[in-house]
Design a protein around this motif. Structure first.
Motif, mmCIF file in Angstrom:
data_model
loop_
_atom_site.group_PDB
_atom_site.id
_atom_site.type_symbol
_atom_site.label_atom_id
_atom_site.label_comp_id
_atom_site.label_asym_id
_atom_site.label_seq_id
_atom_site.Cartn_x
_atom_site.Cartn_y
_atom_site.Cartn_z
ATOM 1 N N THR A 517 0.729 -1.237 -0.003
ATOM 2 C CA THR A 517 0.015 -0.001 0.167
ATOM 3 C C THR A 517 0.786 1.087 -0.053
ATOM 4 O OG1 THR A 517 -2.007 1.059 1.038
ATOM 5 C CG2 THR A 517 -0.100 0.426 2.424
ATOM 6 N N ASN A 522 -4.770 2.569 -1.722
ATOM 7 C CA ASN A 522 -5.266 1.389 -0.531
ATOM 8 C C ASN A 522 -6.533 0.793 -0.797
ATOM 9 O OD1 ASN A 522 -6.829 3.846 -0.183
ATOM 10 N ND2 ASN A 522 -6.365 4.182 1.848
ATOM 11 N N THR A 525 -5.356 -1.720 -3.124
ATOM 12 C CA THR A 525 -4.909 -2.839 -2.797
ATOM 13 C C THR A 525 -5.941 -3.714 -1.989
ATOM 14 O OG1 THR A 525 -2.820 -1.549 -2.073
ATOM 15 C CG2 THR A 525 -3.172 -3.596 -1.026
ATOM 16 N N THR A 526 -6.825 -3.169 -1.161
ATOM 17 C CA THR A 526 -7.865 -4.120 -0.687
ATOM 18 C C THR A 526 -8.689 -4.939 -1.658
ATOM 19 O OG1 THR A 526 -9.215 -2.052 -0.192
ATOM 20 C CG2 THR A 526 -7.881 -3.004 1.250
ATOM 21 N N SER A 555 -3.976 -1.767 5.330
ATOM 22 C CA SER A 555 -4.072 -1.117 3.811
ATOM 23 C C SER A 555 -4.161 0.510 4.289
ATOM 24 C CB SER A 555 -5.006 -1.287 2.759
ATOM 25 O OG SER A 555 -6.252 -0.883 3.743
#
Length: 639
Positions: A517, A522, A525-526, A555
């Motif tokens: 991240t 973020n 990323t998630t 994240s």
């Protein structure tokens, strides 16, 4: 040669958009299966998200184009329902409800022809872009925009600072508490943009000998204006939009100037770090939390609303509080040293400077004047929203949603998104002034009604619509992975992890996500990791939230680089910080954050989400793997 490289760099975005899809084509060509097609889409989107060759929201729209073309999911067409033509309801064959047409027909031995089925509208990929989590995001931001529009957040910040005081150590703590609290409800970026100028204005007073005017009256400081650039610093803006301060002339600083610089650096970092930390405490505090809720509801429809506002707050708020306290101790020791007598402002000259800074905050608070009717109305609606969120379906007692709007199972039909939109609509209905016979200044002789607390022009300017599309793209990725069989395939490949202790898995996931991240959004990323981790948890008989919660929380641990989050970039643009300063400070904070998240998952997270058992809903949507479900329910590993 140099001109050639400069040209390639200048056109890098166009080259990436053109060549990356071609470079990845061998995957779907050599493996003509839906799993490979879905993997092609996900890898392509991941690379575009990481390189930002296209805007993040534009990349999030790819599933609408790629999934129908590759036969993964329908877009907006009418598809078939899996029961016989002429049937009145799907009750004749309930086992096929929710399956795709092809799977259902093959299961009944009818091949791929749809003539046996009747046509009704069904869920397609486009529906994933406006799920309940998106509605919750929009509703929560409507209230946040109203709070920001009427300057209520600035009043809260100044009031708390007046209560805590301006001694160095307490000043750090005060700014961190205020920033974290505001970040729980409004945008991290807006919170940082407001708090950094206030911090610099207070530091200006703290670092100079107070004059009579400053001590007696306080001085009006232009840096208190929200989101205004500091007039003392020139900045250079590059093509990518990043802003860097122009370095001042190099002068050898004195010991006192060096000490003041370090305190200023610590103050700036405490604002951006606490903005990121505070966002994890509430479901609407930062977008990855909503991504988790949407992914859980999409991948596990029978989860019983396990992730809601109340359950998330009970779990995440202690995590946030511990991480915020440890961050304060780390920043204090790094930038103020261990001289606690000096840190807490004990001494004549320090107290004089503290009083001068206190007068500045006091003056700015007085300039706001008494609370207006609009501020009071927004405050009441804000508190009402939070209370309704907590009491809708808390789990440990019967909520108003269970009593007033139950479904056939007794669960609340109203969601957190319902509550947020309800309060958001009220903001458009309540006037900003006490209703009365107010004359229209532009048209004498006519009356004019006061404007509402919120208007669409303000919402349209401040609402981050790109995040709504980004959330939808993540939900579409998760649904496509499930429908194509890619999730099940990945889960099978990850079964050797069953021999690894669950706490070690959670710790490794935290480290991986915290590192990833720093360079990637973020949200992206998630969005990429949560479906994979859910499949892994199903394959190794682990509670899905045991690995999805660490991923979501980690994240938000983007502390090392200015480009990691908008709050970091805002603080860096004010000057006084080098990348090495942020990296050195953020590295240990990342480690501390990983340890705190691991502690949360293995302690108070267990009784809240029952993470020590494998829930029955975790494989309810996986009809092809019923034997694995039975084995998981029989032998559940204890985290």
């Amino acid at each position: 040669m140099a001109t050639c490289w400069q040209g390639l760099w200048a056109y890098r975005s166009y080259l990436l958009v053109f060549f990356l899809p071609i470079f990845l084509l061998p995957l779907p060509i050599l493996l003509p299966r839906t799993e490979a097609y879905c993997a092609y889409s996900i890898i392509l989107m991941a690379l575009f998200w990481c390189t930002e060759a296209l805007p993040l929201a534009v990349t999030a729209l790819f599933p609408i184009v790629l999934y129908p073309m590759m036969g993964i999911m329908d877009a907006s067409e009418i598809i078939q329902r899996p029961f016989l033509l002429g049937s009145e309801s799907p009750g004749d064959q309930p086992v096929f409800v929710g399956m795709s047409v092809t799977v259902a027909c093959k299961a009944r031995g009818m091949g791929d022809t749809p003539s046996c089925l009747s046509a009704v509208p069904a869920c397609q990929v486009c529906i994933e872009y406006l799920k309940d989590s998106n509605i919750l995001f929009v509703g929560g931001l409507l209230v946040a925009i109203a709070v920001e529009h009427w300057n209520l957040h600035k009043r809260i910040a100044l009031r708390v600072l007046l209560i805590i005081g301006v001694r160095p150590a307490l000043l750090l703590l005060g700014f961190m508490l205020v920033t974290a609290f505001l970040s729980m409800w409004i945008s991290n970026t807006a919170t940082t943009a407001m708090m950094v100028p206030i911090a610099h204005a207070v530091l200006d007073q703290l670092h100079r000998t107070p004059t009579g005017k400053d001590v007696e009256e306080g001085s009006e400081n232009p840096t208190f204006e929200l989101q205004e650039p500091s007039p003392q610093k020139e900045v250079t803006k590059f093509d990518n939009g990043q802003v860097h301060p122009v370095p001042a002339a190099s002068l050898e600083p004195t010991a006192q100037q060096q000490e003041q610089l370090r305190f200023s650096q610590g103050m700036s970092l405490c604002v951006c770090y606490s903005a990121s930390i505070g966002g994890i405490a509430t479901l609407t505090g930062t977008t990855p939390n909503l991504v988790l809720q949407g992914q859980v509801n999409s991948l596990f429809p029978q989860n019983g609303n396990v992730v809601n506002f109340a359950s998330w707050f009970i779990f995440a708020f202690p995590t946030m509080a511990i991480l915020l306290l440890l961050s304060w101790l780390w920043l204090q020791s790094l930038f103020l040293g261990f001289n606690f007598r000096k840190n807490f402002g004990i001494g004549g000259q320090a107290q004089e400077r503290a009083r001068a800074a206190f007068r500045i905050i006091q003056t700015e608070h007085k300039l706001l004047g008494p609370m207006t009717f609009a501020e009071k109305a927004v405050s009441v609606l804000f508190v009402t929203l939070v209370v309704l969120w907590f009491t809708r379906e808390p789990g440990f007692f019967v909520g108003w949603g269970n009593l007033a709007f139950p479904n056939k199972d007794g669960n609340s039909m109203a969601s957190d998104g319902t509550v947020a939109i309800f309060i958001g609509i009220i903001l458009f209905l309540v006037p900003s002034k006490i209703p009365g016979l107010t004359p229209d200044p532009e048209n004498p002789g006519r009356l004019k009604a006061p404007p509402a607390l919120l208007n669409w022009k303000t919402v349209n300017e401040k609402m981050p619509w790109n995040i709504v599309l980004l959330l939808g793209g993540g939900f579409a990725l998760a649904k496509g992975s499930e429908k194509s069989g890619l999730s099940e395939w990945l889960g099978d490949k990850l079964t050797p992890l069953q021999n690894v202790p669950p706490p070690a898995i959670a710790f490794i996931i935290c480290l991986l996500i915290a590192t990833f991240t720093e360079c990637t959004s973020n949200v992206a990323t998630t969005t990429l990791f949560l479906p994979i981790l859910a499949s892994m948890a199903q394959a190794i008989c682990l509670h899905p939230l045991y690995v999805m919660l660490p991923c979501t929380l980690a994240s938000s641990l983007a502390f090392m680089l200015p480009v990691a989050t908008p709050p970091n970039a805002i603080v860096f643009s004010f000057g006084g910080l080098k990348v090495s300063d942020m990296a050195r400070t953020g590295f240990l904070l990342n480690i501390v954050g990983v340890l705190v998240i691991t502690l949360a998952i293995n302690s108070w997270g267990n009784p809240i989400f029952h993470l020590h058992t494998f829930p029955s809903w975790a494989n309810a949507n996986n009809t092809a793997n019923t034997n694995n479900m039975a084995n998981c329910l029989a032998t559940t590993p204890s985290p």
